[in-house]
Design a protein around this motif. Structure first.
Motif, PDB file in Angstrom:
ATOM      1  N   SER A   1       0.905  -1.149   0.114  1.00 44.36           N
ATOM      2  CA  SER A   1       0.268   0.480   0.008  1.00 44.36           C
ATOM      3  C   SER A   1       0.619   1.449  -0.164  1.00 44.36           C
ATOM      4  N   GLY A   2       0.097   2.281  -0.404  1.00 43.42           N
ATOM      5  CA  GLY A   2       1.010   3.279  -0.103  1.00 43.42           C
ATOM      6  C   GLY A   2       0.126   4.462  -1.264  1.00 43.42           C
ATOM      7  N   ILE A   3       0.766   5.466  -1.532  1.00 40.60           N
ATOM      8  CA  ILE A   3      -0.349   6.244  -3.103  1.00 40.60           C
ATOM      9  C   ILE A   3       1.135   6.154  -4.327  1.00 40.60           C
ATOM     10  N   PHE A   4       0.872   5.569  -4.932  1.00 37.61           N
ATOM     11  CA  PHE A   4       1.053   5.208  -5.927  1.00 37.61           C
ATOM     12  C   PHE A   4       0.395   6.251  -7.560  1.00 37.61           C
ATOM     13  N   PHE A   5       1.099   6.029  -7.908  1.00 37.42           N
ATOM     14  CA  PHE A   5       0.937   7.102  -9.769  1.00 37.42           C
ATOM     15  C   PHE A   5       0.617   6.215 -10.859  1.00 37.42           C
TER      16      PHE A   5
END
Length: 146
Positions: free
Chosen positions: A106-110
């Motif tokens: 999980s994370g903020i991925f483009f």
């Protein structure tokens, strides 16, 4: 005469709509394109200086399972580390499979192409994934290292 009245009425309504002080709000669609190359694990984090279509960023989750074998004889591979790599080979996120072989990156991925690979001395395996939504499911086939 009626045409002139309708024209003036339409002009009045159009000018009134243009002069409205209400701010237009963008729709918060889970399939919005994510902009910016930022990896932050907070659920509703603001990114300074990176335009993200005017909304708060959401965490992208890649749910997966590591299996050894095919079909009904496939068995989960437990307690194995996996990592998410971008196109440049940079590690973006890490996770470890649980007793059922499941893991979550999980994370903020483009949006774009990534590789999820096993990082173990006992097993090898990788799969490509195209991130274009906030929740995705993948399966990695593990093969023993000889």
């Amino acid at each position: 005469m009626k045409l002139k009245i309708y024209f003036l009425l339409g002009l009045f309504l159009m000018l009134g709509a243009c002069a409205s002080n209400q701010e237009k709000q963008e729709l918060k669609n889970p399939l919005e394109v994510l902009n910016g190359k930022t990896y932050n694990a907070r659920e509703d984090s603001e990114l300074g200086g990176v335009p993200v279509t005017g909304t708060k960023n959401k965490v992208t989750r890649i749910h997966g399972v590591i299996l050894q074998g095919e079909g009904v004889t496939a068995t989960p591979v437990k307690f194995i580390s996996v990592r998410l790599l971008d196109d440049d080979g940079v590690t973006i996120a890490n996770a470890t499979s649980d007793i059922k072989g499941a893991f979550v990156l999980s994370g903020i991925f483009f949006n774009g192409h990534y590789v999820v690979e096993i990082t173990s001395k006992k097993f090898k395996g990788a799969t490509r994934v195209y991130v274009n939504r906030y929740e995705q499911e993948i399966t990695i086939q593990a093969t023993p290292v000889k």
